[in-house]
Design a protein around this motif. Structure first.
Motif, PDB file in Angstrom:
ATOM      1  N   THR B  37       0.820  -1.203   0.000  1.00 18.10           N
ATOM      2  CA  THR B  37       0.000   0.000   0.000  1.00 18.10           C
ATOM      3  C   THR B  37       0.861   1.264   0.000  1.00 18.10           C
ATOM      4  O   THR B  37       2.086   1.204   0.025  1.00 18.10           O
ATOM      5  N   ARG B  60       5.218  -0.641   1.891  1.00 17.96           N
ATOM      6  CA  ARG B  60       4.642   0.673   1.541  1.00 17.96           C
ATOM      7  C   ARG B  60       5.653   1.522   0.787  1.00 17.96           C
ATOM      8  O   ARG B  60       6.838   1.550   1.127  1.00 17.96           O
ATOM      9  N   GLY B  64       2.016   3.008  -3.368  1.00 19.24           N
ATOM     10  CA  GLY B  64       1.706   1.587  -3.146  1.00 19.24           C
ATOM     11  C   GLY B  64       1.936   0.761  -4.395  1.00 19.24           C
ATOM     12  O   GLY B  64       1.239  -0.223  -4.649  1.00 19.24           O
ATOM     13  N   ILE B  89      -3.398  -2.234  -2.138  1.00 17.13           N
ATOM     14  CA  ILE B  89      -4.390  -1.244  -1.676  1.00 17.13           C
ATOM     15  C   ILE B  89      -3.929   0.176  -2.004  1.00 17.13           C
ATOM     16  O   ILE B  89      -2.977   0.681  -1.413  1.00 17.13           O
ATOM     17  N   HIS B  90      -4.584   0.801  -2.983  1.00 11.82           N
ATOM     18  CA  HIS B  90      -4.324   2.211  -3.273  1.00 11.82           C
ATOM     19  C   HIS B  90      -5.475   3.021  -2.658  1.00 11.82           C
ATOM     20  O   HIS B  90      -6.331   2.449  -1.995  1.00 11.82           O
TER      21      HIS B  90
END
Lengths: 169, 169
Positions: B37, B60, B64, B89-90
């Protein structure tokens, strides 16, 4: 695996129910802090450093290393979003000490039938504390890192949760 | 800045006082999960996904993105430490939409008097959701990513805290 995804989505639903003022947070980190640390599952930087949403950028990779990609992220962090205080945090019992690049390349070649792993610097190491020092030197020597950024180095002890400063700015 | 470091060290002291069973956590993530992310300060993956220490790797960077360094980390995560379930996960209002590579290179050249920024792919974008899809394709097409890994894609809404799945495995 579906169970774990469901569990995450349920936890996320609870999180949204108590989201409150976080909807008003701005994009730049309010404490002007960026943390570079390891992906290790035992590390929760927000918890161990007492940081809330909105306060600090967090960059994580295998080892918490100052790779080109970490430098890309940190330069964006400082020059686009204003961070001034960078903490490089490595930790005891790091997985990067658990293998050598040669061993991993061989494992990958046996499994995937490709030599591609041989051309990657996996960054395994036998001296994590030395890596903190090297990474800070690498950041400070980048022509894109402003000399007014405070960069300090720490070790996190996975047996106690304690942060110990090992490189002062 | 010294005040912020002192505040982190004080918060860390409190964390160690209640460390308890976390001293016994093993190195491999117990839920076999890895999250990729953004570094954005408004995102706290442990909180928004309900994950405790020991359960998941977290990688991270700015955006991401599935960079070479993220792939290095994820391959170590799966092949050394056994993760099987990766979440990309953006999020909405990402800083990577707030500038272009050309603008940042120019800013850096003006400030640091070097053209080095021109040779870096800063990965600015105008379509974060499309980036999730591209990143998952990039991970799936890597010869070092096992086909039995579940890879799914999400958007996190910074105004509500809500995760929405946009790419199924």
């Amino acid at each position: 695996m579906k169970k774990d995804i469901n569990s995450i989505m349920n936890a996320n639903y609870s999180y949204t129910e108590d989201f409150g003022d976080k909807a008003n947070l701005g994009m730049p980190p309010s404490k002007k802090i960026a943390i570079l640390t390891c992906m290790d599952a035992r590390l929760d930087p927000a918890k161990f450093a007492g940081l809330n949403e909105g306060e600090a950028h967090v960059i994580r990779n295998a080892g918490g290393r100052a790779t080109d990609d970490a430098i890309r992220s940190l330069v964006i962090s400082s020059e686009v979003l204003g961070t001034k205080n960078w903490l490089v945090i490595h930790h005891s019992e790091c997985g990067m000490e658990a293998f050598t690049d040669e061993e991993l390349s061989k494992t990958l070649e046996d499994k995937f039938n490709t030599s591609e792993g041989k051309y990657i610097n996996w960054m395994s190491t036998s001296d994590i504390q030395e890596c903190v020092k090297q990474d800070i030197e690498r950041l400070k020597s980048s022509p894109l890192v402003s000399s007014d950024i405070n960069i300090s180095g720490y070790m996190f002890d996975v047996k106690t949760g304690k942060l110990t400063k090992i490189v002062n700015n």
